[in-house]
Design a protein around this motif. Structure first.
Motif, PDB file in Angstrom:
ATOM      1  N   TYR A  22       0.745  -1.328   0.031  1.00 25.02           N
ATOM      2  CA  TYR A  22       0.028   0.069   0.011  1.00 25.02           C
ATOM      3  C   TYR A  22       0.884   1.156   0.192  1.00 25.02           C
ATOM      4  O   TYR A  22       0.535   2.275  -0.645  1.00 25.02           O
ATOM      5  CB  TYR A  22      -0.954  -0.198   1.192  1.00 25.02           C
ATOM      6  N   GLU A  23       1.780   1.140   0.741  1.00 27.71           N
ATOM      7  CA  GLU A  23       2.788   2.457   0.774  1.00 27.71           C
ATOM      8  C   GLU A  23       3.334   2.772  -0.545  1.00 27.71           C
ATOM      9  O   GLU A  23       3.550   3.761  -1.086  1.00 27.71           O
ATOM     10  CB  GLU A  23       3.891   2.246   1.822  1.00 27.71           C
ATOM     11  N   GLU A  24       3.858   1.580  -1.463  1.00 30.94           N
ATOM     12  CA  GLU A  24       4.286   1.788  -2.596  1.00 30.94           C
ATOM     13  C   GLU A  24       3.052   2.076  -3.686  1.00 30.94           C
ATOM     14  O   GLU A  24       3.413   2.978  -4.548  1.00 30.94           O
ATOM     15  CB  GLU A  24       4.799   0.396  -3.218  1.00 30.94           C
ATOM     16  N   GLN A  26       0.701   4.231  -2.697  1.00 27.04           N
ATOM     17  CA  GLN A  26       0.630   5.693  -2.434  1.00 27.04           C
ATOM     18  C   GLN A  26       1.637   6.507  -3.223  1.00 27.04           C
ATOM     19  O   GLN A  26       1.309   7.686  -3.392  1.00 27.04           O
ATOM     20  CB  GLN A  26       0.740   5.944  -0.845  1.00 27.04           C
ATOM     21  N   GLY A  27       2.913   6.051  -3.117  1.00 29.31           N
ATOM     22  CA  GLY A  27       3.933   6.720  -3.668  1.00 29.31           C
ATOM     23  C   GLY A  27       4.088   6.716  -5.437  1.00 29.31           C
ATOM     24  O   GLY A  27       4.941   7.243  -6.159  1.00 29.31           O
ATOM     25  N   ALA A  28       2.949   6.029  -5.897  1.00 28.29           N
ATOM     26  CA  ALA A  28       3.119   5.778  -7.540  1.00 28.29           C
ATOM     27  C   ALA A  28       2.354   6.834  -8.220  1.00 28.29           C
ATOM     28  O   ALA A  28       2.608   7.004  -9.398  1.00 28.29           O
ATOM     29  CB  ALA A  28       2.084   4.469  -7.764  1.00 28.29           C
ATOM     30  N   GLY A  29       1.948   7.992  -7.888  1.00 27.70           N
ATOM     31  CA  GLY A  29       1.219   9.045  -8.083  1.00 27.70           C
ATOM     32  C   GLY A  29       0.205   8.764  -9.194  1.00 27.70           C
ATOM     33  O   GLY A  29      -0.013   9.231 -10.337  1.00 27.70           O
ATOM     34  N   GLU A 366      -6.692   7.959  -1.266  1.00 29.61           N
ATOM     35  CA  GLU A 366      -5.386   8.390  -0.946  1.00 29.61           C
ATOM     36  C   GLU A 366      -4.295   7.923  -1.667  1.00 29.61           C
ATOM     37  O   GLU A 366      -3.336   8.394  -1.862  1.00 29.61           O
ATOM     38  CB  GLU A 366      -5.226   7.945   0.431  1.00 29.61           C
ATOM     39  N   ALA A 367      -4.545   6.718  -2.312  1.00 28.93           N
ATOM     40  CA  ALA A 367      -3.655   6.085  -3.398  1.00 28.93           C
ATOM     41  C   ALA A 367      -3.873   6.385  -4.878  1.00 28.93           C
ATOM     42  O   ALA A 367      -3.066   5.938  -5.681  1.00 28.93           O
ATOM     43  CB  ALA A 367      -3.657   4.683  -3.108  1.00 28.93           C
TER      44      ALA A 367
END
Length: 425
Positions: A22-24, A26-29, A366-367
């Protein structure tokens, strides 16, 4: 979705991996949209030829100049074509403008204002008005009856259609004036109402003499396979049952040709059509017959409609297949979700662990993945279990779907973990 079936041990064991995924995410834009069942650009391109029709020939096959006023019921040739497609006599079909939702709104609005042809009084002066809503269902249907202040009574959808024991019991109440249905490839479950259930709906006793079923056949020819479903002539069933005015039968070309620039169709009994026509003839002076002639020329005949729908199936089916593949691969081992695997229509309905649907939508947003709001498939947007979500695979490309659905699955797993840990604390 039954709590006791969840593979809790495996899910919690994989928490670190799921959280990292999930953190990845979120960082994918990301900026991906699975909210509404809109045709893709590829699908819209199938009907680009319409934009050059009817060309310089504005005379219909029967000799009508379509540029002029009049012909409230629409072009006779197009009514015949659509009647052949749906198995309904042309004289029971009206061809209107682009939106069947507009016609449905008018039917209910006019029943409130004037009463329909079987009403002892306008619905607006009734002590109360109630409406049956199979759930999960189509949000725009619910919005209409919500706007008019109906008390909306939910009944569950089964694999054959609405729960008829519940429907029959509710329909005994004279305040219950009608019911929503999407009979073929329903939104969002993909369920098709069986002939047996259609027969029961035609025959059942109702407390209100002006009870109406909106038979919204929006997806009558929207197959994802090589097979087209049977279109049941419920108007004939109702007439045989002694309830000829029961059904308001809707259809349109909105997801066949150009969304918002097509033709809508209203089929019903002669008495219902006469009542509708008396008011519609005051509201306007006939539909857009230029557009109707363009559609007639574009389709040619009912087989021409099916030919276009085979193109749509070729575009949509791989997307639905990919969504199902990802749901199975990512979620099946944990038993945290159940989903429909439709053979037509535009949606996949997903049931999650109770109390997690809203959280899944929040996590996805959020993602960068937009989902239809939790509760959208229930009246007043209130899903009592907070468990159902509707997926719309049509707009994104296959590559975008791959990313969006893997993201969705990660959000489902994370929300389930949060819920299980919260309940245990």
């Amino acid at each position: 979705m039954q709590r006791e079936n969840i593979n809790t041990e495996q899910l919690l064991a994989d928490k670190a991996e799921i959280t990292a995924a999930y953190e990845e995410l979120q960082g994918a834009g990301l900026n991906l949209d699975l909210t509404r069942g809109k045709p893709s650009s590829e699908q819209l391109d199938f009907s680009t030829e319409l934009l050059s029709l009817p060309g310089d020939n504005f005379i219909s096959p029967s000799g009508l100049d379509v540029r002029n006023y009049g012909v409230l019921n629409g072009l006779s040739e197009l009514r015949s074509l659509w009647g052949n497609l749906l198995g309904i006599p042309a004289d029971q079909v009206i061809a209107g403008d682009a939106s069947s939702l507009n016609i449905m709104f008018d039917l209910i609005s006019w029943s409130y204002t004037f009463g329909n042809n079987d009403s002892p009084m306008p619905w607006s002066v009734e002590e109360e008005v109630k409406w049956i809503c199979p759930v999960p269902g189509y949000d725009r249907h619910h919005s209409i009856t919500e706007l008019f202040g109906c008390e909306m009574l939910t009944v569950p959808m089964t694999s054959t259609g609405p729960d008829m024991d519940a429907v029959r019991e509710l329909a005994k109440d004279p305040a219950v004036k009608g019911m929503w249905t999407v009979p073929i490839f329903a939104n969002p479950t993909g369920v098709t109402i069986t002939r047996e259930v259609a027969q029961q709906l035609a025959e059942m006793e109702t407390g209100a003499p002006d009870f109406r079923i909106v038979w919204d056949n929006a997806y009558a020819v929207h197959t994802l396979t090589d097979e087209f479903p049977e279109v049941i002539n419920v108007l004939e069933l109702a007439e045989q049952a002694g309830n000829p005015n029961r059904f308001w039968f809707m259809s349109s070309t909105s997801k066949i040709t150009l969304a918002g620039a097509g033709v809508a169709f209203f089929a019903s009994s002669k008495a219902n059509l006469d009542w509708y026509g008396k008011i519609a003839n005051i509201r306007g002076i006939g539909p857009n017959k230029v557009n109707q002639l363009a559609h007639l020329q574009f389709f040619g005949d009912d087989e021409g409609v099916r030919a276009i729908m085979r193109k749509h199936a070729g575009s949509l089916a791989p997307k639905f297949t990919r969504v199902i593949e990802i749901l199975r691969r990512r979620l099946s081992q944990y038993n945290v979700a159940e989903w429909t695997e439709p053979e037509g229509g535009y949606f996949i309905s997903v049931d999650l662990l109770a109390g997690t649907a809203s959280r899944v939508v929040e996590l996805a947003k959020e993602a960068g993945v937009s989902l239809t709001a939790a509760g959208a498939t229930f009246p007043l947007k209130q899903d009592p279990q907070d468990s159902n979500l509707r997926l719309a695979p049509s707009m994104p490309t296959i590559d975008q779907l791959e990313v969006a659905m893997n993201g969705f699955a990660t959000c489902v797993l994370l929300a389930a973990i949060e819920k299980l840990e919260s309940d245990a604390s």
